[in-house]
Structures are given as C-alpha cells and as structure tokens.
Design an enzyme around this catalytic site. Structure first.
Site, mmCIF file in Angstrom:
data_model
loop_
_atom_site.group_PDB
_atom_site.id
_atom_site.type_symbol
_atom_site.label_atom_id
_atom_site.label_comp_id
_atom_site.label_asym_id
_atom_site.label_seq_id
_atom_site.Cartn_x
_atom_site.Cartn_y
_atom_site.Cartn_z
ATOM 1 N N LYS A 1 0.817 -1.218 0.000
ATOM 2 C CA LYS A 1 0.000 0.000 0.000
ATOM 3 C C LYS A 1 0.850 1.267 0.000
ATOM 4 O O LYS A 1 0.596 2.189 -0.770
ATOM 5 C CB LYS A 1 -0.930 0.011 1.225
ATOM 6 C CG LYS A 1 -1.893 -1.157 1.310
ATOM 7 C CD LYS A 1 -2.859 -1.006 2.465
ATOM 8 C CE LYS A 1 -2.187 -0.906 3.832
ATOM 9 N NZ LYS A 1 -1.434 -2.137 4.198
ATOM 10 N N ASP B 1 -0.112 4.579 9.670
ATOM 11 C CA ASP B 1 1.112 4.411 10.458
ATOM 12 C C ASP B 1 1.670 5.746 10.945
ATOM 13 O O ASP B 1 2.307 5.812 11.999
ATOM 14 C CB ASP B 1 2.187 3.680 9.644
ATOM 15 C CG ASP B 1 1.901 2.202 9.490
ATOM 16 O OD1 ASP B 1 0.983 1.696 10.179
ATOM 17 O OD2 ASP B 1 2.586 1.539 8.678
#
Length: 200
Positions: A25, A46
């Site tokens: 991704k 993240d």
C-alpha cells in the site's frame, strides 16, 4: 437521475488503499503522488501511530487507545476531504467496525476504494524480509481485510510493480462507474452518513 461516471460529491477525492500489512500500500501511495495530476495528501495510518508518546500501556488500555487512534484517523481523513483536499489513504479494514466507521464518515461518491492484493506466501516472504512487523501479522489479517468483497478497482502487487499499480488507478479515475463501492456498501448496510463538518 442517473449519476455520470466520475461525478463527485463536492469534497476532495479519497483514494483509499486497503490491503494487509506488507501488501504494498505505501509503495503504491508514493508512486501515486508522482503521477496524479492534482495536489494530493498521503495519509497513512502508520503516521498517526508514530505521533504517539507516553508510557507503555497494559493490553486492555493499549487496545482502547489504538481504537481511539483509528477512529481519530478516520475523522482526520474525512475532515481533509470535507475541506476540499484530495487524499491518498493507506489503511486496512482488518476489523468490520473500521469499514462501518468510514462508511458513516466519508462522502461515498468521493471515495475510490482500491483493493491491494498479494498472495499469502509472498506476504509472509516480505514480512520476514522487512523484519519490522510481528511474525504472522499478514496471515492474521489475510481473510479479514477483503471480507467485504467490494472494490472500485483492484491491484495485484505480486504481478505488478507499485508504479504499474499507480498508473492503473490513475487510468481508472476518469471512468470510474457509479454507484461507487462505498455507495453500494452504504446502501446495503443502511449505514447513516454522519460525515465530517464542512469547512467554511
């Protein structure tokens, strides 16, 4: 009145990359930023986890804090789009509530849901090579992440490079059909749209 392909709802476009850990991704997101013809913000989940400071938490408190982080992330994405910003989102629907939350928050015709696919053996190979993910993380996510089964476009990172996947997505954007994957899932689930406050 029938909606035209590519018709928007007035906010920024959300290109939502959904796939397991190590599926590629982030690499696709970075490649997209090089080929998209407009201004986009890359919003990886993240990055929100990396903002966190403080003491080590016991498991029950950690789980609650992580859910608050994810919910806050969803609302940050919705807020950016509501203000007219285009965003590339790097996230995963490893728990059903995450999808439900996003369905309630995002303007459905402004979401391009991208399935980022890769075989489990290759995911495990990448996970081992990376060394920065818990062993077996991708395997635990594998059956859950794509369980909803509906996408606007899908990429296979085992067969195609990140750059090729990015070009596939960009080529799809002008001709994306309606209803979108998010529109179909919202209609089927009956999820009410709460949305983010509009910028003034």
């Amino acid at each position: 009145m029938t909606a035209e392909p590519g018709e928007r709802g007035g906010g920024g476009l959300i290109i939502f990359l959904n796939g397991t850990s190590s599926s590629g991704k982030s690499s696709i997101a970075k490649a997209l930023l090089d080929v998209l013809g407009d201004t986009y913000f890359h919003m990886p989940v993240d990055a929100f986890h990396a903002m966190r400071t403080g003491p080590r938490l016991p498991p029950d408190e950690l789980a609650a804090m992580l859910e608050r982080t994810w919910r806050g992330f969803h609302r940050a994405v919705a807020g950016m789009a509501a203000a007219g910003n285009n965003v590339v989102v790097d996230h995963l629907f490893s728990e059903p509530w995450r999808l439900r939350d996003c369905l309630a928050l995002f303007t459905p015709q402004d979401v391009v849901l991208v399935g980022v696919r890769c075989s489990l053996p290759e995911l495990e190979r990448r996970e081992l090579a990376r060394g920065d993910r818990p062993a077996g993380l991708a395997a635990r996510q594998f059956d859950r992440v794509h369980a909803h089964g509906v996408y606007d476009v899908e990429c296979d990172t085992e067969r195609s490079s990140a750059a090729d996947c990015a070009r596939q997505i960009v080529d799809f954007l002008p001709r994306r059909p309606r209803p979108t994957a998010f529109e179909r899932m919202r209609a089927e689930s009956g999820t009410p749209l709460t949305g983010a406050p509009k910028a003034h």
